[in-house]
Scaffold this motif. Structure first.
Motif, PDB file in Angstrom:
ATOM      1  N   ALA A 175       0.863  -1.255   0.054  1.00 23.75           N
ATOM      2  CA  ALA A 175       0.010  -0.312   0.072  1.00 23.75           C
ATOM      3  C   ALA A 175       0.752   1.291   0.054  1.00 23.75           C
ATOM      4  N   GLY A 176       1.890   1.126   0.898  1.00 22.71           N
ATOM      5  CA  GLY A 176       2.867   2.367   0.894  1.00 22.71           C
ATOM      6  C   GLY A 176       3.685   2.493  -0.276  1.00 22.71           C
ATOM      7  N   SER A 177       3.745   1.703  -1.025  1.00 24.68           N
ATOM      8  CA  SER A 177       4.218   1.822  -2.316  1.00 24.68           C
ATOM      9  C   SER A 177       3.470   2.427  -3.566  1.00 24.68           C
ATOM     10  N   TYR A 178       2.467   2.420  -3.211  1.00 23.96           N
ATOM     11  CA  TYR A 178       1.331   2.845  -4.745  1.00 23.96           C
ATOM     12  C   TYR A 178       1.803   4.150  -5.047  1.00 23.96           C
ATOM     13  N   ALA A 179       1.904   4.250  -6.129  1.00 26.32           N
ATOM     14  CA  ALA A 179       2.254   5.627  -6.977  1.00 26.32           C
ATOM     15  C   ALA A 179       1.184   5.788  -8.166  1.00 26.32           C
ATOM     16  N   TYR A 180       0.332   6.751  -8.015  1.00 32.18           N
ATOM     17  CA  TYR A 180      -0.932   6.642  -9.132  1.00 32.18           C
ATOM     18  C   TYR A 180      -0.040   7.277 -10.240  1.00 32.18           C
ATOM     19  N   GLU A 181      -0.583   6.826 -11.544  1.00 36.33           N
ATOM     20  CA  GLU A 181      -0.100   7.023 -12.814  1.00 36.33           C
ATOM     21  C   GLU A 181      -1.289   7.672 -13.655  1.00 36.33           C
ATOM     22  N   ARG A 182      -1.192   8.962 -14.009  1.00 38.48           N
ATOM     23  CA  ARG A 182      -2.312   9.440 -14.696  1.00 38.48           C
ATOM     24  C   ARG A 182      -2.459   8.814 -16.048  1.00 38.48           C
ATOM     25  N   ARG A 183      -3.556   8.448 -16.635  1.00 39.89           N
ATOM     26  CA  ARG A 183      -3.451   8.027 -18.079  1.00 39.89           C
ATOM     27  C   ARG A 183      -4.812   7.995 -18.569  1.00 39.89           C
ATOM     28  N   THR A 184      -5.172   7.655 -19.733  1.00 33.82           N
ATOM     29  CA  THR A 184      -6.604   7.449 -20.142  1.00 33.82           C
ATOM     30  C   THR A 184      -7.566   6.652 -19.286  1.00 33.82           C
ATOM     31  N   PRO A 185      -8.592   7.216 -18.987  1.00 28.83           N
ATOM     32  CA  PRO A 185      -9.528   6.553 -18.020  1.00 28.83           C
ATOM     33  C   PRO A 185      -9.832   5.136 -18.401  1.00 28.83           C
ATOM     34  N   LEU A 186     -10.500   4.334 -17.795  1.00 30.24           N
ATOM     35  CA  LEU A 186     -11.051   3.180 -18.037  1.00 30.24           C
ATOM     36  C   LEU A 186     -12.023   3.073 -18.956  1.00 30.24           C
ATOM     37  N   ARG A 187     -12.319   2.126 -19.803  1.00 29.33           N
ATOM     38  CA  ARG A 187     -13.388   2.284 -20.789  1.00 29.33           C
ATOM     39  C   ARG A 187     -14.675   1.666 -19.985  1.00 29.33           C
ATOM     40  N   CYS A 188     -14.534   0.790 -19.123  1.00 30.22           N
ATOM     41  CA  CYS A 188     -15.500  -0.070 -18.179  1.00 30.22           C
ATOM     42  C   CYS A 188     -16.149   0.838 -17.339  1.00 30.22           C
ATOM     43  N   PRO A 189     -17.489   0.561 -17.127  1.00 28.05           N
ATOM     44  CA  PRO A 189     -18.162   1.344 -15.867  1.00 28.05           C
ATOM     45  C   PRO A 189     -17.828   1.028 -14.576  1.00 28.05           C
ATOM     46  N   ILE A 190     -17.946   1.598 -13.469  1.00 25.27           N
ATOM     47  CA  ILE A 190     -17.522   1.429 -12.139  1.00 25.27           C
ATOM     48  C   ILE A 190     -18.585   1.642 -11.101  1.00 25.27           C
ATOM     49  N   LEU A 191     -18.624   0.451 -10.193  1.00 26.28           N
ATOM     50  CA  LEU A 191     -19.653   0.397  -9.356  1.00 26.28           C
ATOM     51  C   LEU A 191     -18.786   0.526  -8.084  1.00 26.28           C
ATOM     52  N   VAL A 192     -19.014   1.625  -7.343  1.00 21.31           N
ATOM     53  CA  VAL A 192     -18.467   2.075  -6.110  1.00 21.31           C
ATOM     54  C   VAL A 192     -19.420   1.664  -4.822  1.00 21.31           C
ATOM     55  N   LEU A 193     -18.701   1.032  -4.088  1.00 19.25           N
ATOM     56  CA  LEU A 193     -19.720   0.578  -2.702  1.00 19.25           C
ATOM     57  C   LEU A 193     -18.964   1.050  -1.521  1.00 19.25           C
ATOM     58  N   GLY A 194     -19.944   1.530  -0.547  1.00 19.91           N
ATOM     59  CA  GLY A 194     -19.080   2.135   0.567  1.00 19.91           C
ATOM     60  C   GLY A 194     -19.911   1.563   1.717  1.00 19.91           C
ATOM     61  N   GLY A 195     -19.654   1.709   2.871  1.00 18.88           N
ATOM     62  CA  GLY A 195     -20.378   1.497   4.335  1.00 18.88           C
ATOM     63  C   GLY A 195     -20.878   2.637   4.782  1.00 18.88           C
ATOM     64  N   ARG A 196     -21.753   2.928   5.056  1.00 20.72           N
ATOM     65  CA  ARG A 196     -22.638   3.734   5.763  1.00 20.72           C
ATOM     66  C   ARG A 196     -21.974   4.333   7.127  1.00 20.72           C
ATOM     67  N   GLN A 197     -21.321   3.411   7.814  1.00 21.08           N
ATOM     68  CA  GLN A 197     -20.792   3.713   9.024  1.00 21.08           C
ATOM     69  C   GLN A 197     -19.194   3.569   8.787  1.00 21.08           C
ATOM     70  N   ASP A 198     -18.671   3.673   7.850  1.00 22.15           N
ATOM     71  CA  ASP A 198     -17.157   3.760   7.337  1.00 22.15           C
ATOM     72  C   ASP A 198     -16.629   5.112   7.855  1.00 22.15           C
ATOM     73  N   ASP A 199     -15.746   5.095   9.086  1.00 27.79           N
ATOM     74  CA  ASP A 199     -15.102   6.280   9.131  1.00 27.79           C
ATOM     75  C   ASP A 199     -13.806   6.560   8.384  1.00 27.79           C
TER      76      ASP A 199
END
Length: 259
Positions: A175-199
């Motif tokens: 996780a600490g090694s992750y480096a975001y690379e800006r590029r052309t966005p994905l072509r597939c749809p994204i479903l984002v799920l979250g928890g109502r009590q997620d702090d």
């Protein structure tokens, strides 16, 4: 490292070859057991294949990955060339970043990715992406307790902790090694799920995923905190069954229209 699909992606009970595959990537220090009942719940159209990373189950003796590029290389090699069936990817917390990066690679490798599903994760370009945890068992345990993605019973089991801590340390280094690379966005749809009590991940942060795709991005809040995919698995599975069923229908219609 091994590159065989069967080594990297577990085959839970009741799994049958489906119209499409759902590759699942769990939270830090978790493994394929998280998805044990998913095949039966999602039905025969969707072949559920949870990743089995080094340091888990039959791969306990293997050293975990601590850097994203070699991990994504290995996962892409394990998936192999396209076989005509579409792929969907599900990732929880750290697993969402792995799924996101692999989705980009699979698009590049000419796979048909029909959906990315991310749970309890800020988008990769966010300042809230996971950071490395200082080394040491005490700090690792504190962080795992705070995330809530490991069953509480494990913390009272010294033998279980001895098995989990090495993979947890590798995951947090990853996780600490992750480096975001800006590029052309994905072509597939994204479903984002979250928890109502997620702090840890707020609704406003989840909404930022929309910039990572040229297709539709949908955000849903479900009962539970950061570990809601475990706490409210039936809610998650209901969302997946509806969404992936529609995706497979659309894929089949598109292929039929092409003759």
């Amino acid at each position: 490292m091994k590159a065989d699909f069967a080594d990297w992606f577990a085959c839970p009970p009741a799994t049958v070859p489906g119209e499409g595959k759902l590759l699942c990537f769990p939270a830090a220090a978790s493994g394929p057991r998280t998805y044990r009942g998913w095949s039966a719940a999602l039905g025969p159209r969707i072949e559920v294949r949870p990743v089995r990373l080094p340091g888990r189950e039959t791969r306990l003796r293997e050293r975990g990955y601590t850097s994203f590029p070699p991990l994504i290389d290995s996962l892409a090699a394990a998936v192999g060339p396209p076989d005509g069936r579409p792929l969907a990817l599900f990732g929880h917390s750290l697993g969402a970043l792995v799924a996101f990066e692999l989705a980009h690679r699979l698009h590049r490798d000419e796979h048909t990715v029909i959906r990315l599903v991310v749970a309890a994760s800020p988008p990769p370009h966010s300042a809230e992406t996971p950071t490395a945890v200082p080394p040491g068992p005490a700090e690792l345990l504190r962080h795992l307790r705070a995330l809530g993605t490991i069953p509480r019973s494990v913390f009272g089991d010294p033998d279980a902790l001895r098995l989990i801590l090495p993979s947890a340390a590798a995951d947090f280094a990853l996780a600490g090694s992750y480096a975001y690379e800006r590029r052309t966005p994905l072509r597939c749809p994204i479903l984002v799920l979250g928890g109502r009590q997620d702090d840890h991940v707020t609704l406003s942060t989840l909404a930022l995923w929309e910039s990572e795709t040229t297709a539709r991005c949908t955000v849903r809040l479900l009962p539970g905190d950061h570990s809601f995919p475990d706490q409210s698995a039936h809610h998650v599975l209901r969302e997946l069954a509806t969404t992936l069923g529609a995706d497979l229908d659309a894929f089949a219609a598109d292929r039929s229209s092409l003759g």
